[in-house]
Design a protein around this motif. Structure first.
Motif, PDB file in Angstrom:
ATOM      1  N   VAL A 137       0.836  -1.205   0.000  1.00  0.00           N
ATOM      2  CA  VAL A 137       0.000   0.000   0.000  1.00  0.00           C
ATOM      3  C   VAL A 137       0.868   1.253   0.000  1.00  0.00           C
ATOM      4  CG1 VAL A 137      -1.681   1.342   1.338  1.00  0.00           C
ATOM      5  CG2 VAL A 137      -1.986  -1.126   1.052  1.00  0.00           C
ATOM      6  N   ASP A 138       1.929   1.269   0.810  1.00  0.00           N
ATOM      7  CA  ASP A 138       2.839   2.414   0.851  1.00  0.00           C
ATOM      8  C   ASP A 138       3.469   2.672  -0.506  1.00  0.00           C
ATOM      9  OD1 ASP A 138       2.295   2.642   3.558  1.00  0.00           O
ATOM     10  OD2 ASP A 138       4.220   1.758   4.198  1.00  0.00           O
ATOM     11  N   GLU A 139       3.954   1.611  -1.139  1.00  0.00           N
ATOM     12  CA  GLU A 139       4.614   1.752  -2.445  1.00  0.00           C
ATOM     13  C   GLU A 139       3.624   2.202  -3.525  1.00  0.00           C
ATOM     14  OE1 GLU A 139       7.890   1.447  -3.280  1.00  0.00           O
ATOM     15  OE2 GLU A 139       8.380   1.135  -1.185  1.00  0.00           O
ATOM     16  N   ALA A 140       2.418   1.643  -3.509  1.00  0.00           N
ATOM     17  CA  ALA A 140       1.407   2.041  -4.493  1.00  0.00           C
ATOM     18  C   ALA A 140       1.062   3.519  -4.317  1.00  0.00           C
ATOM     19  CB  ALA A 140       0.165   1.165  -4.374  1.00  0.00           C
ATOM     20  N   ALA A 141       0.954   3.968  -3.074  1.00  0.00           N
ATOM     21  CA  ALA A 141       0.631   5.373  -2.815  1.00  0.00           C
ATOM     22  C   ALA A 141       1.756   6.304  -3.262  1.00  0.00           C
ATOM     23  CB  ALA A 141       0.353   5.576  -1.321  1.00  0.00           C
ATOM     24  N   ALA A 142       2.993   5.824  -3.213  1.00  0.00           N
ATOM     25  CA  ALA A 142       4.143   6.646  -3.582  1.00  0.00           C
ATOM     26  C   ALA A 142       4.417   6.629  -5.084  1.00  0.00           C
ATOM     27  CB  ALA A 142       5.386   6.168  -2.833  1.00  0.00           C
ATOM     28  N   SER A 143       3.701   5.781  -5.816  1.00  0.00           N
ATOM     29  CA  SER A 143       3.943   5.679  -7.261  1.00  0.00           C
ATOM     30  C   SER A 143       2.678   6.077  -8.014  1.00  0.00           C
ATOM     31  CB  SER A 143       4.362   4.244  -7.609  1.00  0.00           C
ATOM     32  OG  SER A 143       3.265   3.361  -7.417  1.00  0.00           O
ATOM     33  N   SER A 144       2.483   5.486  -9.137  1.00  0.00           N
ATOM     34  CA  SER A 144       1.303   5.779  -9.956  1.00  0.00           C
ATOM     35  C   SER A 144       0.152   4.843  -9.604  1.00  0.00           C
ATOM     36  CB  SER A 144       1.666   5.657 -11.437  1.00  0.00           C
ATOM     37  OG  SER A 144       2.110   4.338 -11.708  1.00  0.00           O
ATOM     38  N   ALA A 145       0.055   4.442  -8.345  1.00  0.00           N
ATOM     39  CA  ALA A 145      -0.981   3.552  -7.808  1.00  0.00           C
ATOM     40  C   ALA A 145      -0.754   2.090  -8.172  1.00  0.00           C
ATOM     41  CB  ALA A 145      -2.388   3.996  -8.215  1.00  0.00           C
ATOM     42  N   TRP A 146       0.435   1.766  -8.679  1.00  0.00           N
ATOM     43  CA  TRP A 146       0.781   0.379  -9.006  1.00  0.00           C
ATOM     44  C   TRP A 146       1.793  -0.142  -8.011  1.00  0.00           C
ATOM     45  CZ3 TRP A 146      -0.827  -3.253 -12.443  1.00  0.00           C
ATOM     46  CH2 TRP A 146      -1.705  -2.820 -13.442  1.00  0.00           C
ATOM     47  N   TYR A 147       1.694  -1.442  -7.709  1.00  0.00           N
ATOM     48  CA  TYR A 147       2.692  -2.116  -6.895  1.00  0.00           C
ATOM     49  C   TYR A 147       3.039  -3.428  -7.578  1.00  0.00           C
ATOM     50  CZ  TYR A 147       5.147  -4.304  -3.063  1.00  0.00           C
ATOM     51  OH  TYR A 147       6.112  -4.916  -2.304  1.00  0.00           O
ATOM     52  N   LYS A 148       4.317  -3.747  -7.643  1.00  0.00           N
ATOM     53  CA  LYS A 148       4.761  -4.997  -8.271  1.00  0.00           C
ATOM     54  C   LYS A 148       5.371  -5.896  -7.207  1.00  0.00           C
ATOM     55  CE  LYS A 148       7.211  -5.960 -12.323  1.00  0.00           C
ATOM     56  NZ  LYS A 148       8.386  -5.685 -13.161  1.00  0.00           N
ATOM     57  N   ILE A 149       4.869  -7.129  -7.149  1.00  0.00           N
ATOM     58  CA  ILE A 149       5.412  -8.132  -6.238  1.00  0.00           C
ATOM     59  C   ILE A 149       6.281  -9.087  -7.050  1.00  0.00           C
ATOM     60  CG2 ILE A 149       4.880 -10.069  -4.708  1.00  0.00           C
ATOM     61  CD1 ILE A 149       2.142  -8.733  -4.207  1.00  0.00           C
ATOM     62  N   ILE A 150       7.537  -9.233  -6.659  1.00  0.00           N
ATOM     63  CA  ILE A 150       8.395 -10.263  -7.233  1.00  0.00           C
ATOM     64  C   ILE A 150       8.176 -11.482  -6.342  1.00  0.00           C
ATOM     65  CG2 ILE A 150      10.708 -10.943  -7.936  1.00  0.00           C
ATOM     66  CD1 ILE A 150       9.697  -8.418  -9.359  1.00  0.00           C
ATOM     67  N   GLY A 151       7.443 -12.446  -6.833  1.00  0.00           N
ATOM     68  CA  GLY A 151       6.954 -13.537  -6.012  1.00  0.00           C
ATOM     69  C   GLY A 151       7.982 -14.546  -5.546  1.00  0.00           C
ATOM     70  N   ASP A 152       9.147 -14.577  -6.177  1.00  0.00           N
ATOM     71  CA  ASP A 152      10.150 -15.591  -5.820  1.00  0.00           C
ATOM     72  C   ASP A 152      11.544 -15.024  -6.010  1.00  0.00           C
ATOM     73  OD1 ASP A 152      10.070 -15.419  -8.558  1.00  0.00           O
ATOM     74  OD2 ASP A 152       9.913 -17.557  -8.905  1.00  0.00           O
ATOM     75  N   TRP A 153      11.838 -13.963  -5.311  1.00  0.00           N
ATOM     76  CA  TRP A 153      13.065 -13.208  -5.525  1.00  0.00           C
ATOM     77  C   TRP A 153      14.330 -13.992  -5.207  1.00  0.00           C
ATOM     78  CZ3 TRP A 153      14.632  -9.216  -8.077  1.00  0.00           C
ATOM     79  CH2 TRP A 153      15.821  -8.585  -7.749  1.00  0.00           C
ATOM     80  N   GLN A 154      14.401 -14.636  -4.066  1.00  0.00           N
ATOM     81  CA  GLN A 154      15.615 -15.340  -3.657  1.00  0.00           C
ATOM     82  C   GLN A 154      15.561 -16.794  -4.103  1.00  0.00           C
ATOM     83  OE1 GLN A 154      18.207 -13.874  -2.204  1.00  0.00           O
ATOM     84  NE2 GLN A 154      17.178 -11.915  -2.028  1.00  0.00           N
ATOM     85  N   TRP A 155      16.563 -17.264  -4.812  1.00  0.00           N
ATOM     86  CA  TRP A 155      16.554 -18.627  -5.341  1.00  0.00           C
ATOM     87  C   TRP A 155      16.601 -19.674  -4.236  1.00  0.00           C
ATOM     88  CZ3 TRP A 155      20.458 -21.955  -4.161  1.00  0.00           C
ATOM     89  CH2 TRP A 155      21.634 -21.395  -3.679  1.00  0.00           C
ATOM     90  N   ASP A 156      17.167 -19.292  -3.091  1.00  0.00           N
ATOM     91  CA  ASP A 156      17.326 -20.261  -2.008  1.00  0.00           C
ATOM     92  C   ASP A 156      16.244 -20.141  -0.933  1.00  0.00           C
ATOM     93  OD1 ASP A 156      18.225 -17.799  -1.149  1.00  0.00           O
ATOM     94  OD2 ASP A 156      19.929 -18.594  -0.032  1.00  0.00           O
ATOM     95  N   GLU A 157      15.199 -19.370  -1.199  1.00  0.00           N
ATOM     96  CA  GLU A 157      14.085 -19.221  -0.276  1.00  0.00           C
ATOM     97  C   GLU A 157      12.793 -19.572  -0.992  1.00  0.00           C
ATOM     98  OE1 GLU A 157      13.961 -15.348   1.453  1.00  0.00           O
ATOM     99  OE2 GLU A 157      16.051 -15.408   2.068  1.00  0.00           O
ATOM    100  N   PRO A 158      11.784 -19.997  -0.250  1.00  0.00           N
ATOM    101  CA  PRO A 158      10.511 -20.306  -0.901  1.00  0.00           C
ATOM    102  C   PRO A 158       9.858 -19.048  -1.469  1.00  0.00           C
ATOM    103  CG  PRO A 158      10.358 -20.601   1.488  1.00  0.00           C
ATOM    104  CD  PRO A 158      11.777 -20.247   1.172  1.00  0.00           C
ATOM    105  N   ALA A 159       9.002 -19.246  -2.439  1.00  0.00           N
ATOM    106  CA  ALA A 159       8.253 -18.136  -3.018  1.00  0.00           C
ATOM    107  C   ALA A 159       7.329 -17.532  -1.964  1.00  0.00           C
ATOM    108  CB  ALA A 159       7.444 -18.640  -4.205  1.00  0.00           C
ATOM    109  N   VAL A 160       6.872 -16.314  -2.228  1.00  0.00           N
ATOM    110  CA  VAL A 160       5.934 -15.659  -1.323  1.00  0.00           C
ATOM    111  C   VAL A 160       4.675 -16.523  -1.243  1.00  0.00           C
ATOM    112  CG1 VAL A 160       4.521 -13.603  -0.951  1.00  0.00           C
ATOM    113  CG2 VAL A 160       6.827 -13.381  -1.906  1.00  0.00           C
ATOM    114  N   PRO A 161       4.225 -16.861  -0.043  1.00  0.00           N
ATOM    115  CA  PRO A 161       3.030 -17.694   0.096  1.00  0.00           C
ATOM    116  C   PRO A 161       1.793 -17.028  -0.530  1.00  0.00           C
ATOM    117  CG  PRO A 161       4.207 -17.583   2.173  1.00  0.00           C
ATOM    118  CD  PRO A 161       4.838 -16.575   1.257  1.00  0.00           C
ATOM    119  N   LEU A 162       0.931 -17.832  -1.086  1.00  0.00           N
ATOM    120  CA  LEU A 162      -0.248 -17.333  -1.773  1.00  0.00           C
ATOM    121  C   LEU A 162      -1.132 -16.491  -0.852  1.00  0.00           C
ATOM    122  CD1 LEU A 162      -1.846 -17.216  -4.376  1.00  0.00           C
ATOM    123  CD2 LEU A 162      -2.905 -19.392  -3.745  1.00  0.00           C
ATOM    124  N   ASP A 163      -1.297 -16.892   0.400  1.00  0.00           N
ATOM    125  CA  ASP A 163      -2.151 -16.113   1.304  1.00  0.00           C
ATOM    126  C   ASP A 163      -1.568 -14.732   1.580  1.00  0.00           C
ATOM    127  OD1 ASP A 163      -0.122 -17.435   2.841  1.00  0.00           O
ATOM    128  OD2 ASP A 163      -1.280 -17.121   4.658  1.00  0.00           O
TER     129      ASP A 163
END
Length: 77
Positions: free
Chosen positions: A15-41
């Motif tokens: 929400v903070d990032e979307a408010a600071a930009s053009s109302a868009w926020y991008k989630i990189i769902g699996d940034w670290q190769w050695d960590e699990p992806a962001v959980p769906l919930d």
């Protein structure tokens, strides 16, 4: 520039990032190769929070071959 946050911080950070930009926020769902992806919930909570604030969300996978691995196929070198 992205920032490294804990999973529980994602909805508020989105929400903070979307408010600071053009109302868009991008989630990189699996940034670290050695960590699990962001959980769906957690992703769903972030998307709901940004939508409630009037923003939009894009989700991007980053790991090459992730889809193939999850489907049980191996990438060819």
């Amino acid at each position: 520039m992205g920032r490294d946050i804990k999973e529980g911080e994602l909805p508020e950070a989105a929400v903070d990032e979307a408010a600071a930009s053009s109302a868009w926020y991008k989630i990189i769902g699996d940034w670290q190769w050695d960590e699990p992806a962001v959980p769906l919930d957690v992703m769903r909570a972030a998307v709901a929070a940004v939508h409630a604030a009037g923003g939009r969300v894009a989700v991007q996978p980053d790991r090459r071959g992730l889809t193939e691995r999850r489907a049980g196929r191996r990438r060819q070198p």
